[in-house]
Motif scaffolding. Structure first.
Motif, PDB file in Angstrom:
ATOM      1  N   MET A 171       6.033   1.058  35.462  1.00 40.77           N
ATOM      2  CA  MET A 171       6.046   1.356  34.047  1.00 40.77           C
ATOM      3  C   MET A 171       7.082   0.512  33.311  1.00 40.77           C
ATOM      4  O   MET A 171       6.845   0.051  32.213  1.00 40.77           O
ATOM      5  CB  MET A 171       6.333   2.857  33.853  1.00 40.77           C
ATOM      6  CG  MET A 171       6.393   3.287  32.423  1.00 40.77           C
ATOM      7  SD  MET A 171       4.771   3.400  31.718  1.00 40.77           S
ATOM      8  CE  MET A 171       4.991   4.586  30.459  1.00 40.77           C
ATOM      9  N   SER A 172       8.254   0.278  33.951  1.00 41.29           N
ATOM     10  CA  SER A 172       9.295  -0.482  33.274  1.00 41.29           C
ATOM     11  C   SER A 172       8.900  -1.950  33.095  1.00 41.29           C
ATOM     12  O   SER A 172       9.262  -2.562  32.086  1.00 41.29           O
ATOM     13  CB  SER A 172      10.618  -0.368  34.024  1.00 41.29           C
ATOM     14  OG  SER A 172      10.511  -0.955  35.301  1.00 41.29           O
ATOM     15  N   THR A 173       8.163  -2.509  34.058  1.00 41.36           N
ATOM     16  CA  THR A 173       7.722  -3.896  33.886  1.00 41.36           C
ATOM     17  C   THR A 173       6.680  -4.000  32.776  1.00 41.36           C
ATOM     18  O   THR A 173       6.680  -4.969  32.014  1.00 41.36           O
ATOM     19  CB  THR A 173       7.135  -4.458  35.197  1.00 41.36           C
ATOM     20  OG1 THR A 173       6.085  -3.620  35.643  1.00 41.36           O
ATOM     21  CG2 THR A 173       8.207  -4.570  36.261  1.00 41.36           C
ATOM     22  N   GLN A 174       5.814  -2.976  32.678  1.00 44.00           N
ATOM     23  CA  GLN A 174       4.838  -2.974  31.592  1.00 44.00           C
ATOM     24  C   GLN A 174       5.546  -2.849  30.235  1.00 44.00           C
ATOM     25  O   GLN A 174       5.165  -3.519  29.275  1.00 44.00           O
ATOM     26  CB  GLN A 174       3.850  -1.816  31.757  1.00 44.00           C
ATOM     27  CG  GLN A 174       2.900  -1.986  32.915  1.00 44.00           C
ATOM     28  CD  GLN A 174       2.030  -0.750  33.088  1.00 44.00           C
ATOM     29  OE1 GLN A 174       2.487   0.367  32.899  1.00 44.00           O
ATOM     30  NE2 GLN A 174       0.772  -0.975  33.453  1.00 44.00           N
ATOM     31  N   LEU A 175       6.576  -2.003  30.178  1.00 44.11           N
ATOM     32  CA  LEU A 175       7.338  -1.859  28.935  1.00 44.11           C
ATOM     33  C   LEU A 175       8.022  -3.168  28.563  1.00 44.11           C
ATOM     34  O   LEU A 175       8.022  -3.575  27.402  1.00 44.11           O
ATOM     35  CB  LEU A 175       8.395  -0.765  29.074  1.00 44.11           C
ATOM     36  CG  LEU A 175       7.964   0.665  28.851  1.00 44.11           C
ATOM     37  CD1 LEU A 175       9.128   1.616  29.078  1.00 44.11           C
ATOM     38  CD2 LEU A 175       7.413   0.846  27.462  1.00 44.11           C
ATOM     39  N   ARG A 176       8.604  -3.815  29.557  1.00 43.93           N
ATOM     40  CA  ARG A 176       9.316  -5.084  29.307  1.00 43.93           C
ATOM     41  C   ARG A 176       8.351  -6.151  28.791  1.00 43.93           C
ATOM     42  O   ARG A 176       8.662  -6.879  27.856  1.00 43.93           O
ATOM     43  CB  ARG A 176       9.991  -5.534  30.597  1.00 43.93           C
ATOM     44  CG  ARG A 176      10.736  -6.804  30.508  1.00 43.93           C
ATOM     45  CD  ARG A 176      12.083  -6.580  29.948  1.00 43.93           C
ATOM     46  NE  ARG A 176      12.827  -7.829  30.012  1.00 43.93           N
ATOM     47  CZ  ARG A 176      13.933  -8.036  29.382  1.00 43.93           C
ATOM     48  NH1 ARG A 176      14.455  -7.090  28.663  1.00 43.93           N
ATOM     49  NH2 ARG A 176      14.542  -9.170  29.463  1.00 43.93           N
ATOM     50  N   GLU A 177       7.169  -6.258  29.411  1.00 44.53           N
ATOM     51  CA  GLU A 177       6.176  -7.240  28.967  1.00 44.53           C
ATOM     52  C   GLU A 177       5.677  -6.921  27.561  1.00 44.53           C
ATOM     53  O   GLU A 177       5.570  -7.821  26.713  1.00 44.53           O
ATOM     54  CB  GLU A 177       4.995  -7.267  29.938  1.00 44.53           C
ATOM     55  CG  GLU A 177       5.326  -7.843  31.295  1.00 44.53           C
ATOM     56  CD  GLU A 177       4.195  -7.653  32.294  1.00 44.53           C
ATOM     57  OE1 GLU A 177       3.124  -7.151  31.910  1.00 44.53           O
ATOM     58  OE2 GLU A 177       4.407  -8.005  33.466  1.00 44.53           O
ATOM     59  N   ALA A 178       5.388  -5.639  27.307  1.00 46.73           N
ATOM     60  CA  ALA A 178       4.917  -5.232  25.976  1.00 46.73           C
ATOM     61  C   ALA A 178       6.000  -5.494  24.924  1.00 46.73           C
ATOM     62  O   ALA A 178       5.704  -5.962  23.819  1.00 46.73           O
ATOM     63  CB  ALA A 178       4.526  -3.755  25.978  1.00 46.73           C
ATOM     64  N   ALA A 179       7.260  -5.228  25.265  1.00 49.32           N
ATOM     65  CA  ALA A 179       8.354  -5.451  24.329  1.00 49.32           C
ATOM     66  C   ALA A 179       8.531  -6.935  24.034  1.00 49.32           C
ATOM     67  O   ALA A 179       8.801  -7.327  22.892  1.00 49.32           O
ATOM     68  CB  ALA A 179       9.651  -4.872  24.882  1.00 49.32           C
ATOM     69  N   GLY A 180       8.386  -7.779  25.040  1.00 43.13           N
ATOM     70  CA  GLY A 180       8.498  -9.218  24.824  1.00 43.13           C
ATOM     71  C   GLY A 180       7.427  -9.742  23.883  1.00 43.13           C
ATOM     72  O   GLY A 180       7.715 -10.523  22.970  1.00 43.13           O
ATOM     73  N   GLU A 181       6.187  -9.300  24.104  1.00 46.05           N
ATOM     74  CA  GLU A 181       5.099  -9.722  23.217  1.00 46.05           C
ATOM     75  C   GLU A 181       5.291  -9.165  21.811  1.00 46.05           C
ATOM     76  O   GLU A 181       5.090  -9.865  20.819  1.00 46.05           O
ATOM     77  CB  GLU A 181       3.760  -9.240  23.776  1.00 46.05           C
ATOM     78  CG  GLU A 181       3.348  -9.895  25.067  1.00 46.05           C
ATOM     79  CD  GLU A 181       2.106  -9.263  25.673  1.00 46.05           C
ATOM     80  OE1 GLU A 181       1.481  -8.419  24.992  1.00 46.05           O
ATOM     81  OE2 GLU A 181       1.774  -9.609  26.813  1.00 46.05           O
ATOM     82  N   LEU A 182       5.692  -7.907  21.744  1.00 43.46           N
ATOM     83  CA  LEU A 182       5.885  -7.246  20.456  1.00 43.46           C
ATOM     84  C   LEU A 182       7.017  -7.888  19.662  1.00 43.46           C
ATOM     85  O   LEU A 182       6.901  -8.095  18.452  1.00 43.46           O
ATOM     86  CB  LEU A 182       6.184  -5.766  20.698  1.00 43.46           C
ATOM     87  CG  LEU A 182       6.209  -4.835  19.513  1.00 43.46           C
ATOM     88  CD1 LEU A 182       4.872  -4.851  18.790  1.00 43.46           C
ATOM     89  CD2 LEU A 182       6.533  -3.426  19.984  1.00 43.46           C
ATOM     90  N   ALA A 183       8.092  -8.242  20.342  1.00 43.45           N
ATOM     91  CA  ALA A 183       9.228  -8.875  19.674  1.00 43.45           C
ATOM     92  C   ALA A 183       8.831 -10.211  19.068  1.00 43.45           C
ATOM     93  O   ALA A 183       9.245 -10.541  17.946  1.00 43.45           O
ATOM     94  CB  ALA A 183      10.378  -9.071  20.658  1.00 43.45           C
ATOM     95  N   GLY A 184       8.017 -10.974  19.791  1.00 41.81           N
ATOM     96  CA  GLY A 184       7.561 -12.259  19.266  1.00 41.81           C
ATOM     97  C   GLY A 184       6.685 -12.119  18.039  1.00 41.81           C
ATOM     98  O   GLY A 184       6.695 -12.965  17.155  1.00 41.81           O
ATOM     99  N   VAL A 185       5.917 -11.033  17.988  1.00 40.83           N
ATOM    100  CA  VAL A 185       5.044 -10.802  16.837  1.00 40.83           C
ATOM    101  C   VAL A 185       5.847 -10.310  15.628  1.00 40.83           C
ATOM    102  O   VAL A 185       5.596 -10.729  14.490  1.00 40.83           O
ATOM    103  CB  VAL A 185       3.941  -9.773  17.201  1.00 40.83           C
ATOM    104  CG1 VAL A 185       3.166  -9.333  15.981  1.00 40.83           C
ATOM    105  CG2 VAL A 185       3.004 -10.369  18.229  1.00 40.83           C
TER     106      VAL A 185
END
Length: 162
Positions: free
Chosen positions: A1-15
């Motif tokens: 779950m934490s890796t999914q959160l980290r990936e989602a946060a990285g994409e979200l931050a870029g947007v």
């Protein structure tokens, strides 16, 4: 779950923001800080299996973070565009709260009296005319007397005060 959160946060931050910092919280969540807009977003696991808790708040002067002003629960399987839309809504609510509290949106400084309508101005606190002000309290006097007693006992025991 934490890796999914980290990936989602990285994409979200870029947007959401050009300039951002993404880091992991002690609780297992991920925080996105936008220093240039003085806002932060947190993604944390929620009660459901595939749900995340989105929270948004302000960054205060000095870099400290204010408590979350708004939050929402979203499915982690939602796309980046849906998460970004939810985060923008939370950020808008946070900015509206900051303006309503008297701070202009996007800055940590207090708004002047001219930005606030006259009927919502808070009255100034009256000064205490007969108050004590900054005088030494009884607890401080007790500590000073004890320290003085210890010093006097020491001087007496070595023969200076006999």
């Amino acid at each position: 779950m934490s890796t999914q959160l980290r990936e989602a946060a990285g994409e979200l931050a870029g947007v959401l923001w050009r300039e951002h910092t993404v880091y992991r919280e002690r609780s297992g969540g991920v925080v996105i800080r936008g220093e240039h807009v003085r806002r932060w977003i947190s993604l944390a696991p929620a009660g459901g299996r595939d749900e995340i808790l989105l929270r948004a708040g302000r960054i205060l002067d000095g870099g400290t973070t204010a408590p979350a002003r708004s939050e929402a629960v979203m499915p982690l399987s939602a796309g980046t565009a849906e998460l970004a839309a939810a985060c923008r809504r939370l950020l808008a609510e946070t900015a509206a709260d900051a303006v309503a509290m008297g701070a202009p949106a996007g800055s940590g400084k207090k708004a002047g009296a001219a930005r606030r309508p006259a009927k919502t101005r808070r009255p100034k606190k009256p000064r205490r005319s007969g108050g004590r002000g900054r005088h030494t309290g009884i607890g401080s006097w007790i500590v000073l007397l004890c320290v003085g007693g210890v010093i006097a006992y020491h001087l007496w025991s070595i023969g200076v005060l006999r």
